[in-house]
Structures are given as structure tokens and as C-alpha cells.
Design a protein around this motif. Structure first.
Motif, short mmCIF file in Angstrom:
data_model
loop_
_atom_site.label_atom_id
_atom_site.label_comp_id
_atom_site.label_asym_id
_atom_site.label_seq_id
_atom_site.Cartn_x
_atom_site.Cartn_y
_atom_site.Cartn_z
N GLY A 1 0.62 -1.14 -0.18
CA GLY A 1 -0.06 -0.06 0.06
C GLY A 1 0.93 1.21 0.03
N CYS A 2 1.97 1.13 -0.60
CA CYS A 2 2.83 2.16 -0.98
C CYS A 2 2.99 2.81 -2.26
N LEU A 3 3.01 4.16 -2.49
CA LEU A 3 3.17 4.64 -3.76
C LEU A 3 4.77 5.17 -3.80
N TRP A 4 5.12 5.10 -4.91
CA TRP A 4 6.77 5.35 -5.23
C TRP A 4 6.60 6.39 -6.41
N PHE A 5 7.58 7.27 -6.32
CA PHE A 5 7.93 8.46 -7.05
C PHE A 5 9.35 8.81 -7.08
N PHE A 6 10.06 9.20 -8.25
CA PHE A 6 11.27 9.68 -8.44
C PHE A 6 11.03 11.17 -7.89
N THR A 7 12.07 11.47 -7.27
CA THR A 7 12.17 13.14 -6.81
C THR A 7 13.87 13.48 -6.69
N SER A 8 14.04 14.78 -6.47
CA SER A 8 15.30 15.33 -6.42
C SER A 8 15.41 15.84 -4.82
N ARG A 9 16.54 15.36 -4.39
CA ARG A 9 16.85 15.56 -2.94
C ARG A 9 17.05 17.13 -2.79
N SER A 10 17.41 17.88 -3.89
CA SER A 10 17.44 19.26 -3.64
C SER A 10 16.02 20.13 -3.78
N SER A 11 14.84 19.41 -4.21
CA SER A 11 13.45 20.05 -4.34
C SER A 11 12.97 20.62 -3.03
N PRO A 12 12.37 21.62 -3.00
CA PRO A 12 11.83 22.18 -1.90
C PRO A 12 10.95 21.23 -1.28
N LEU B 1 12.83 0.86 -10.93
CA LEU B 1 11.72 1.68 -11.30
C LEU B 1 12.32 2.61 -12.64
N TRP B 2 13.64 2.69 -13.04
CA TRP B 2 14.23 3.76 -13.78
C TRP B 2 13.57 3.41 -15.19
N ASN B 3 13.12 4.18 -15.95
CA ASN B 3 12.55 4.41 -17.16
C ASN B 3 13.24 5.61 -18.03
N SER B 4 13.08 5.52 -19.43
CA SER B 4 13.57 6.36 -20.16
C SER B 4 13.27 8.07 -19.90
N VAL B 5 11.90 7.88 -19.42
CA VAL B 5 11.20 9.14 -19.13
C VAL B 5 11.90 9.81 -17.93
N ALA B 6 12.34 9.19 -17.14
CA ALA B 6 12.99 9.98 -15.94
C ALA B 6 14.31 10.40 -16.25
N LYS B 7 14.81 10.12 -17.43
CA LYS B 7 16.11 10.58 -17.95
C LYS B 7 15.95 12.21 -18.12
N ALA B 8 14.67 12.74 -18.57
CA ALA B 8 14.28 14.23 -18.79
C ALA B 8 14.69 14.96 -17.53
N TRP B 9 14.31 14.38 -16.37
CA TRP B 9 14.62 15.18 -14.86
C TRP B 9 15.93 14.85 -14.55
N PRO C 1 19.29 13.84 -16.24
CA PRO C 1 19.97 13.44 -17.33
C PRO C 1 21.23 12.68 -17.05
N LYS C 2 21.58 12.53 -15.81
CA LYS C 2 22.83 11.69 -15.29
C LYS C 2 22.51 10.39 -14.96
N GLY C 3 21.24 9.99 -14.94
CA GLY C 3 20.78 8.44 -14.86
C GLY C 3 20.76 8.12 -13.32
N LEU C 4 20.88 6.93 -13.32
CA LEU C 4 20.82 6.40 -11.80
C LEU C 4 22.15 6.87 -11.05
N GLU C 5 22.97 7.33 -11.82
CA GLU C 5 24.34 7.90 -11.09
C GLU C 5 24.08 9.52 -10.42
N ASP C 6 22.99 9.93 -10.83
CA ASP C 6 22.88 11.28 -10.42
C ASP C 6 22.54 11.30 -9.06
N PRO C 7 23.47 12.13 -8.34
CA PRO C 7 23.32 12.21 -7.01
C PRO C 7 22.02 12.90 -6.34
N ASP C 8 21.46 13.57 -7.19
CA ASP C 8 20.12 14.30 -6.91
C ASP C 8 18.99 13.23 -6.92
N LEU C 9 19.20 12.24 -7.33
CA LEU C 9 17.79 11.56 -7.53
C LEU C 9 17.64 10.55 -6.55
#
Length: 165
Positions: free
Chosen positions: A48-59, A101-109, A111-119
């Protein structure tokens, strides 16, 4: 403990969310104001959990740490399907789940992919969910609305359930 009825209702909610895909996440800012933004649902898990990608630096990350209680709302006016979820959010850093969960659309947000430290991942544990779903076509709904207006009877909007998780 989930009952069979709760499980069926959660399955229905997952079906609606899977069709709608993008929800509006509402958080509370430090001054008490509410803020909503669109979020692409990545997964609705068996717990019963929903999952999303987000940025660590996001408000929203700071907002969630200060006030983890959130609302997610989903709406599809074409199919007349609506979902409102009350839950508790947390920021999770699970490399294996990110990869799953990674997908090609997530790369738009990210761009460094799974290695992005902000992901990072945002998890919303559902406390309560409510949904409205009309299985009737637009023409049938228009007929029933017109009938309600003419007869003075209340319009039956379709299936409506509230689920405690």
C-alpha cells in the motif's frame, strides 16, 4: 491487517492510478501553506505504498521532512475517475529500487541517470484512500444528469468507496 474487501478496494485504486498515472502531491510549506505539484507514479506496491522519483534538492524534500503527512489526488475527467489519498511520505534511498523503477522518461529530469546524486525516491504510505469511478459512457452520464435535473432526484455518480489501510 488487510481484509479481503480492503485488498479488493486497493486493487481498484491501483487500477485507477495506473490509468491516470500522474497525481498531484500536496505538501505543507514551513509557513503552513499547502503546495501541490504533479508527480509521475512509478509504483503502487503490495504494502500500500506509492513510489515516485524526486530530487533531493527539491523544496518538497524539506517540506516532507518537516511535515510528512501528504495528500495525493488523481483525476481523469474523460473516464470520470477520481482518487484521493492521505498518507505519510518519506525520502528513501534504495539503489535496487531506483534501478527497478528507472525508465527512459525519468532521464528528462535526471540526465545523469541512476548515477545522479540528486536522484532519490519519495514513498507515500497510504493511510486512507477514497475513490469515485463511473463506468458509464459520457452519453449515459449526460442522460442520468438530465434525468436528475428533470425529476429532482439526486444523480448517482457511480462507484464510491473509502478505504482505511
Amino acid at each position: 491487517m488487510k481484509t479481503e474487501e480492503t485488498t479488493q478496494q486497493l486493487d481498484k485504486i491501483q487500477e485507477l492510478i495506473d490509468k491516470i498515472e500522474v497525481g498531484m502531491l500536496t505538501t505543507m510549506e514551513s509557513n503552513g501553506d499547502h503546495r501541490s505539484r504533479p508527480m509521475q507514479t512509478q509504483k503502487f506496491d503490495a504494502d500500500g505504498c506509492l513510489w515516485f522519483f524526486t530530487s533531493r534538492s527539491s523544496p518538497k524534500t524539506d517540506e516532507l521532512i518537516q511535515h510528512p503527512d501528504v495528500n495525493l489526488s488523481y483525476a481523469d475527467k474523460d473516464s470520470h475517475s477520481y482518487v484521493s489519498i492521505t498518507g505519510t511520505a518519506s525520502i528513501e534511498d534504495d539503489p535496487a529500487l531506483k534501478e527497478e523503477l528507472w525508465n527512459s522518461v525519468a532521464k528528462a529530469w535526471f540526465p545523469k541517470g541512476l548515477e545522479d546524486p540528486d536522484l532519490t525516491l519519495l514513498k507515500v504510505k497510504i493511510k486512507e484512500a477514497e475513490y469515485w469511478d463511473s463506468t458509464s459512457s459520457n452519453m449515459v452520464q449526460a442522460y442520468h444528469i438530465a434525468k436528475a435535473l428533470i425529476t429532482g432526484e439526486q444523480y448517482d455518480e457511480g462507484e464510491h468507496k473509502k478505504v482505511q489501510v
